[in-house]
Design a protein around this motif. Structure first.
Motif, PDB file in Angstrom:
ATOM      1  N   TRP A 313       0.799  -1.025  -0.360  1.00  0.00           N
ATOM      2  CA  TRP A 313       0.180   0.316  -0.147  1.00  0.00           C
ATOM      3  C   TRP A 313       1.086   1.212   0.360  1.00  0.00           C
ATOM      4  O   TRP A 313       0.713   1.701  -0.640  1.00  0.00           O
ATOM      5  CB  TRP A 313      -1.231  -0.237   1.076  1.00  0.00           C
ATOM      6  N   ASP A 314       1.869   1.373   1.150  1.00  0.00           N
ATOM      7  CA  ASP A 314       2.718   2.593   1.220  1.00  0.00           C
ATOM      8  C   ASP A 314       3.274   2.235  -0.913  1.00  0.00           C
ATOM      9  O   ASP A 314       3.653   3.880  -0.694  1.00  0.00           O
ATOM     10  CB  ASP A 314       4.099   2.153   1.624  1.00  0.00           C
ATOM     11  N   LYS A 315       3.660   1.590  -1.337  1.00  0.00           N
ATOM     12  CA  LYS A 315       4.325   1.729  -2.664  1.00  0.00           C
ATOM     13  C   LYS A 315       3.400   2.476  -3.486  1.00  0.00           C
ATOM     14  O   LYS A 315       3.887   2.357  -4.539  1.00  0.00           O
ATOM     15  CB  LYS A 315       5.161   0.702  -2.957  1.00  0.00           C
ATOM     16  N   SER A 316       2.108   1.879  -3.998  1.00  0.00           N
ATOM     17  CA  SER A 316       0.856   1.863  -5.265  1.00  0.00           C
ATOM     18  C   SER A 316       0.912   2.995  -4.644  1.00  0.00           C
ATOM     19  O   SER A 316       0.541   4.310  -3.799  1.00  0.00           O
ATOM     20  CB  SER A 316       0.023   1.057  -3.958  1.00  0.00           C
ATOM     21  N   PHE A 327      -3.499  13.077   0.653  1.00  0.00           N
ATOM     22  CA  PHE A 327      -2.592  13.452   1.357  1.00  0.00           C
ATOM     23  C   PHE A 327      -1.213  13.716   1.472  1.00  0.00           C
ATOM     24  O   PHE A 327       0.107  12.786   1.808  1.00  0.00           O
ATOM     25  CB  PHE A 327      -2.850  11.910   2.066  1.00  0.00           C
ATOM     26  N   GLN A 328      -1.128  14.940   1.389  1.00  0.00           N
ATOM     27  CA  GLN A 328       0.194  15.753   1.121  1.00  0.00           C
ATOM     28  C   GLN A 328       1.102  15.801   2.675  1.00  0.00           C
ATOM     29  O   GLN A 328       0.047  16.176   3.054  1.00  0.00           O
ATOM     30  CB  GLN A 328       0.123  16.366   0.432  1.00  0.00           C
ATOM     31  N   GLU A 329       2.401  15.725   2.999  1.00  0.00           N
ATOM     32  CA  GLU A 329       3.180  16.306   4.035  1.00  0.00           C
ATOM     33  C   GLU A 329       2.606  17.677   4.038  1.00  0.00           C
ATOM     34  O   GLU A 329       2.004  18.523   3.878  1.00  0.00           O
ATOM     35  CB  GLU A 329       4.088  15.980   3.619  1.00  0.00           C
ATOM     36  N   PRO A 330       2.840  17.736   5.540  1.00  0.00           N
ATOM     37  CA  PRO A 330       3.098  16.637   6.709  1.00  0.00           C
ATOM     38  C   PRO A 330       1.739  15.995   7.336  1.00  0.00           C
ATOM     39  O   PRO A 330       1.833  15.309   7.674  1.00  0.00           O
ATOM     40  CB  PRO A 330       3.789  17.575   7.447  1.00  0.00           C
ATOM     41  N   ASP A 331       0.561  16.722   7.417  1.00  0.00           N
ATOM     42  CA  ASP A 331      -0.476  16.190   8.331  1.00  0.00           C
ATOM     43  C   ASP A 331      -1.009  15.467   6.943  1.00  0.00           C
ATOM     44  O   ASP A 331      -1.637  14.283   8.407  1.00  0.00           O
ATOM     45  CB  ASP A 331      -1.465  16.947   8.329  1.00  0.00           C
ATOM     46  N   ALA A 333       0.364  12.708   5.307  1.00  0.00           N
ATOM     47  CA  ALA A 333       0.570  11.853   5.708  1.00  0.00           C
ATOM     48  C   ALA A 333       0.986  10.873   6.657  1.00  0.00           C
ATOM     49  O   ALA A 333       0.217   9.914   6.897  1.00  0.00           O
ATOM     50  CB  ALA A 333       2.070  11.963   5.343  1.00  0.00           C
ATOM     51  N   LEU A 334       0.051  11.867   8.202  1.00  0.00           N
ATOM     52  CA  LEU A 334       0.011  11.109   9.601  1.00  0.00           C
ATOM     53  C   LEU A 334      -1.049  10.840   9.395  1.00  0.00           C
ATOM     54  O   LEU A 334      -1.153   9.681   9.902  1.00  0.00           O
ATOM     55  CB  LEU A 334       0.298  12.364  10.455  1.00  0.00           C
ATOM     56  N   ALA A 335      -1.592  10.902   8.673  1.00  0.00           N
ATOM     57  CA  ALA A 335      -3.537  10.822   8.761  1.00  0.00           C
ATOM     58  C   ALA A 335      -3.940   9.391   7.710  1.00  0.00           C
ATOM     59  O   ALA A 335      -4.597   8.546   7.928  1.00  0.00           O
ATOM     60  CB  ALA A 335      -4.409  12.148   7.808  1.00  0.00           C
ATOM     61  N   PHE A 336      -3.029   9.428   6.706  1.00  0.00           N
ATOM     62  CA  PHE A 336      -2.880   8.318   5.521  1.00  0.00           C
ATOM     63  C   PHE A 336      -2.217   7.436   6.993  1.00  0.00           C
ATOM     64  O   PHE A 336      -2.628   6.260   6.642  1.00  0.00           O
ATOM     65  CB  PHE A 336      -2.043   8.856   4.568  1.00  0.00           C
ATOM     66  N   ALA A 337      -0.999   7.335   7.150  1.00  0.00           N
ATOM     67  CA  ALA A 337      -1.004   6.232   8.789  1.00  0.00           C
ATOM     68  C   ALA A 337      -1.947   5.666   8.795  1.00  0.00           C
ATOM     69  O   ALA A 337      -2.075   4.672   8.541  1.00  0.00           O
ATOM     70  CB  ALA A 337       0.685   6.807   8.570  1.00  0.00           C
ATOM     71  N   ALA A 338      -2.709   6.731  10.030  1.00  0.00           N
ATOM     72  CA  ALA A 338      -3.207   6.767  10.594  1.00  0.00           C
ATOM     73  C   ALA A 338      -4.878   5.544   9.805  1.00  0.00           C
ATOM     74  O   ALA A 338      -5.261   4.876  10.554  1.00  0.00           O
ATOM     75  CB  ALA A 338      -4.014   7.532  11.713  1.00  0.00           C
ATOM     76  N   LYS A 340      -4.577   4.153   7.446  1.00  0.00           N
ATOM     77  CA  LYS A 340      -3.910   3.001   7.121  1.00  0.00           C
ATOM     78  C   LYS A 340      -3.952   1.532   8.480  1.00  0.00           C
ATOM     79  O   LYS A 340      -4.176   0.296   8.076  1.00  0.00           O
ATOM     80  CB  LYS A 340      -2.770   2.180   6.195  1.00  0.00           C
ATOM     81  N   GLN A 341      -3.636   1.833   8.961  1.00  0.00           N
ATOM     82  CA  GLN A 341      -3.510   0.999  10.901  1.00  0.00           C
ATOM     83  C   GLN A 341      -5.302   0.590  11.608  1.00  0.00           C
ATOM     84  O   GLN A 341      -5.633  -0.817  11.255  1.00  0.00           O
ATOM     85  CB  GLN A 341      -3.002   2.510  11.661  1.00  0.00           C
ATOM     86  N   ARG A 342      -5.887   1.469  11.005  1.00  0.00           N
ATOM     87  CA  ARG A 342      -7.692   1.277  11.026  1.00  0.00           C
ATOM     88  C   ARG A 342      -8.371   0.497  10.196  1.00  0.00           C
ATOM     89  O   ARG A 342      -8.797  -0.824  10.522  1.00  0.00           O
ATOM     90  CB  ARG A 342      -8.402   2.761  10.493  1.00  0.00           C
ATOM     91  N   PHE A 343      -7.826   0.325   8.317  1.00  0.00           N
ATOM     92  CA  PHE A 343      -8.318  -0.325   7.934  1.00  0.00           C
ATOM     93  C   PHE A 343      -7.630  -2.060   8.443  1.00  0.00           C
ATOM     94  O   PHE A 343      -8.270  -2.983   8.180  1.00  0.00           O
ATOM     95  CB  PHE A 343      -7.468  -0.191   6.613  1.00  0.00           C
ATOM     96  N   MET A 344      -6.444  -1.851   8.416  1.00  0.00           N
ATOM     97  CA  MET A 344      -5.692  -3.096   9.248  1.00  0.00           C
ATOM     98  C   MET A 344      -5.909  -4.142  10.438  1.00  0.00           C
ATOM     99  O   MET A 344      -6.114  -5.357  10.971  1.00  0.00           O
ATOM    100  CB  MET A 344      -4.536  -2.841   9.193  1.00  0.00           C
ATOM    101  N   ARG A 345      -6.475  -3.147  10.955  1.00  0.00           N
ATOM    102  CA  ARG A 345      -7.575  -3.356  12.506  1.00  0.00           C
ATOM    103  C   ARG A 345      -8.877  -3.826  12.259  1.00  0.00           C
ATOM    104  O   ARG A 345      -9.335  -4.678  12.277  1.00  0.00           O
ATOM    105  CB  ARG A 345      -7.998  -2.365  13.403  1.00  0.00           C
ATOM    106  N   ASN A 346      -9.450  -3.543  10.991  1.00  0.00           N
ATOM    107  CA  ASN A 346     -10.918  -3.440  11.070  1.00  0.00           C
ATOM    108  C   ASN A 346     -11.112  -5.300  10.264  1.00  0.00           C
ATOM    109  O   ASN A 346     -11.504  -6.260  10.316  1.00  0.00           O
ATOM    110  CB  ASN A 346     -11.547  -3.029   9.776  1.00  0.00           C
ATOM    111  N   LEU A 347      -9.655  -5.441   9.289  1.00  0.00           N
ATOM    112  CA  LEU A 347      -9.194  -6.803   8.611  1.00  0.00           C
ATOM    113  C   LEU A 347      -8.966  -7.469   9.476  1.00  0.00           C
ATOM    114  O   LEU A 347      -9.551  -8.665   9.252  1.00  0.00           O
ATOM    115  CB  LEU A 347      -8.170  -6.558   7.710  1.00  0.00           C
ATOM    116  N   PHE A 348      -8.167  -7.433  10.529  1.00  0.00           N
ATOM    117  CA  PHE A 348      -7.741  -8.690  11.976  1.00  0.00           C
ATOM    118  C   PHE A 348      -9.224  -8.546  12.513  1.00  0.00           C
ATOM    119  O   PHE A 348      -9.228 -10.399  12.325  1.00  0.00           O
ATOM    120  CB  PHE A 348      -6.858  -7.447  12.431  1.00  0.00           C
ATOM    121  N   VAL A 349     -10.249  -7.922  12.490  1.00  0.00           N
ATOM    122  CA  VAL A 349     -11.512  -8.590  13.404  1.00  0.00           C
ATOM    123  C   VAL A 349     -12.491  -9.681  12.221  1.00  0.00           C
ATOM    124  O   VAL A 349     -12.971 -10.141  12.748  1.00  0.00           O
ATOM    125  CB  VAL A 349     -11.746  -6.620  13.827  1.00  0.00           C
TER     126      VAL A 349
END
Length: 419
Positions: A313-316, A327-331, A333-338, A340-349
């Motif tokens: 995902w980071d490379k795509s 999602f441009q720097e700086p804010d 990129a942070l929002a996008f990273a967060a 992605k983590q939310r997405f992966m948490r939902n995928l884990f569930v």
């Protein structure tokens, strides 16, 4: 359908001899080839065709469910969807699926690479064989195939075309909808379990309203969530491997559905193998190290898959969903990273809940697993199955409360240690 005929060891060599690529691959003349029918699955004919030079596998769909007979008809088109899935998976994970040499839509037949000395993973787990590269290989397969067939990596138009291309695999999806999400929770003609030992537990599951509601939420997700092209039946019987090579086979249930269904199927089947070890050890605790190894695979599969998925995902830069330019720097990129983590948490569930559901269907539904079914003593088999069902229910009901994959393996250990 008029051109279809089921082939056999007598007619198959002549047919393959009429295919220039296959004839060249095998070498020699068809009269010098040998044919062995090896299909032990629920649906199809599978042949190994050998020549002095090499061998190929031929898989042909039957117009009915082989496990049940011609009283349960099935469309031959499932072979078409399997071929399409193998081709798509081969684009993204070419070293993790068998090569396809020929496809005949009229005969519902695929000629593909013969994998040797590979064995079905489920059989290896019964024997207590460790596969040091399995977790990294299957994580790579799932990350590549799920990410790259999702709108995280593709355009919206390509994603919609993929949905359309697989949308008519209705009957195979219907099998899953019934056998996985519905039949274990009702009186169904084809259900069976270790009786009488599990009779009361089966009845309890049919009366378990919170569990049934949770399973039906997942059924709705399975029916409506078009996230990526999924294998649809990714259990340890659909994986062939050696200690150094892993291949995923049999994607005839493929369609565009929820990613967590595939990941959950792998994890759920590993957990079934974990509980089945009690029935395969020569003496009590003899397989404790192997049980530990299986649980380490559960953890590694999720962690490596999650890590690789994020890396992709980071490379795509090409997906229409979450377009990077937003999602441009700086804010940004942070929002996008967060996010992605939310997405992966939902995928884990999703993954953990589907894992539990897959475990339940393999004990209380129609098609069981050799891991458990090969345990000769019914009392021992029922003991293993009862513990597996205890964990499975918790995974379905408590998926959102589990903080990570180590919670799953800790719960598996605790339930195994209980009397």
């Amino acid at each position: 359908m008029s051109a279809y005929r089921a082939l056999n060891d007598g007619s198959l060599p002549e047919f393959l001899g009429s295919l220039p690529q296959v004839k060249e691959l095998l070498g020699g003349e068809p009269a010098g080839w040998t044919v062995e029918e090896v299909g032990d699955g629920n649906l199809n004919l599978v042949f190994i065709v050998r020549s002095p030079k090499t061998a190929v596998v031929v898989k042909q769909a039957l117009p009915y469910v082989r496990l049940v007979g011609d009283s349960w008809p099935l469309p031959l088109s499932r072979s078409y969807y399997e071929h399409m899935a193998l081709v798509e998976q081969g684009k993204h994970a070419p070293k993790l699926v068998p090569k396809v040499y020929h496809f005949d839509r009229n005969l519902a037949l695929i000629v593909m690479e013969y994998l040797s000395p590979h064995i079905i993973m489920r059989k290896g787990l019964i024997r207590g064989i460790e596969y040091p590269l399995f977790a990294s290989h299957i994580a790579e397969f799932m990350a590549q195939t799920l990410f790259n067939t999702s709108p995280l990596a593709t355009t919206a138009s390509d994603h919609k075309r993929r949905i359309w291309a697989f949308a008519d695999n209705i009957e195979l999806c219907k099998i899953t909808e019934d056998l996985v999400f519905t039949d274990p929770y009702r009186i169904a003609k084809l259900n069976h379990w270790t009786s009488p030992d599990l009779d009361e537990i089966a009845a309890q599951f049919r009366r378990d309203e919170p569990l049934k509601a949770a399973v039906q939420r997942r059924k709705l997700q399975f029916m409506t969530s078009a996230e990526a092209l999924i294998h649809g039946d990714l259990h340890t019987g659909s994986i062939m491997l050696t200690p150094t090579d892993t291949r995923v086979i049999d994607p005839e249930f493929a369609f565009v559905g929820p990613m967590g269904f595939d990941v959950g199927a792998v994890i759920g089947n590993l957990l079934l193998a974990f509980y089945a070890q009690d029935g395969h050890e020569a003496r009590v605790y003899a397989r404790s190290p192997y049980r530990h190894w299986i649980l380490m695979q559960v953890e590694q599969v999720w962690r490596l898959f999650s890590k690789r998925f994020i890396e992709l995902w980071d490379k795509s830069k090409s997906g229409d969903a979450y377009m990077p330019e937003l999602f441009q720097e700086p804010d940004g990129a942070l929002a996008f990273a967060a996010e992605k983590q939310r997405f992966m948490r939902n995928l884990f569930v999703d993954t953990i809940s589907f894992a539990g559901i897959k475990m339940i269907r393999r004990i209380l539904g129609l098609a069981h697993t050799e891991d458990l079914e090969s345990i000769e003593k019914p009392a021992m088999r029922a003991k293993c199955e009862t513990k597996a069902l205890t964990l499975a229910r918790r995974l379905v009901i408590d998926a959102e409360r589990l903080t990570g994959i180590s919670d799953v393996t800790s719960a598996a250990r605790a339930i195994h240690a209980s009397s």
